[in-house]
Design an enzyme around this catalytic site. Structure first.
Site, short mmCIF file in Angstrom:
data_model
loop_
_atom_site.label_atom_id
_atom_site.label_comp_id
_atom_site.label_asym_id
_atom_site.label_seq_id
_atom_site.Cartn_x
_atom_site.Cartn_y
_atom_site.Cartn_z
N HIS A 65 0.86 -1.19 0.00
CA HIS A 65 0.00 0.00 0.00
C HIS A 65 0.89 1.23 0.00
CE1 HIS A 65 1.07 -0.79 4.13
NE2 HIS A 65 0.31 -1.87 4.16
N HIS A 103 4.95 -6.92 1.86
CA HIS A 103 5.40 -7.28 3.21
C HIS A 103 4.48 -8.34 3.81
CE1 HIS A 103 2.67 -3.83 3.60
NE2 HIS A 103 2.29 -4.31 4.77
N CYS A 117 2.71 -1.32 15.55
CA CYS A 117 2.76 -0.84 14.17
C CYS A 117 2.09 0.53 14.10
CB CYS A 117 2.07 -1.82 13.24
SG CYS A 117 2.05 -1.26 11.51
MN MN Z 1 0.44 -3.53 5.71
#
Ligand code: MN
Length: 149
Positions: A65, A103, A117
């Site tokens: 993204h 990823h 995150c």
């Molecule tokens: Mn991601």
């Protein structure tokens, strides 16, 4: 005192007033045994801090993204694919996932892989690999052996 200045950890990486959420809607994308907790969502900073936990032998979605991820591993051991490279990760390692970079995280061993995150509040939706992207990833044997879709 009823404020949210400090929310204590309760148990192993669970926090007061923080709901344990599904990682994603079931069937929305491939993944296995991942939970999500939204720790901070602050409009003034423009970011969210989430805690994800991947159970032993589980994996996050293989995706990319335009927004970036800033990750700190908090517990467990595992490995991550970032771009075309698979690397082992463990507690307190920092992982930067640049824009439009494939990823995936996988947990190895008995303990879950838990990580913080940080992302933008306003962000684009993840893209899943199409057949051509999967073929390009699988052209590298190390990547081919690692990815789960
Ligand atoms: Mn991601």
């Amino acid at each position: 005192m009823n404020d949210e200045t400090i929310r204590r950890m309760q148990g192993e990486c669970r926090w007061e007033g923080v709901e344990l959420l599904d990682y994603k809607r079931e069937g929305a994308a491939p993944f296995k045994d991942v939970t999500r907790q939204l720790l901070f969502r602050t409009g003034d900073l423009g970011c969210e801090l989430r805690y994800f936990e991947v159970a032993a032998e589980g994996y996050s979605t293989l995706e990319r993204h335009a927004h970036t991820h800033a990750v700190m591993i908090l517990r467990g051991r595992g490995a991550c694919l970032v771009g075309m490279t698979v690397r082992a990760v463990g507690p307190y390692d920092l992982v930067h996932i640049p824009p439009m970079t494939w990823h995936q995280f996988r947990a190895h061993g008995a303990e879950p892989l838990g990580f913080l995150c940080m992302v933008n509040v306003a962000r684009d939706r993840p893209q899943l690999p199409d057949a051509a992207a999967l073929a390009a990833l699988r052209a590298d044997p190390k990547v081919a052996a690692f990815i789960r879709v």
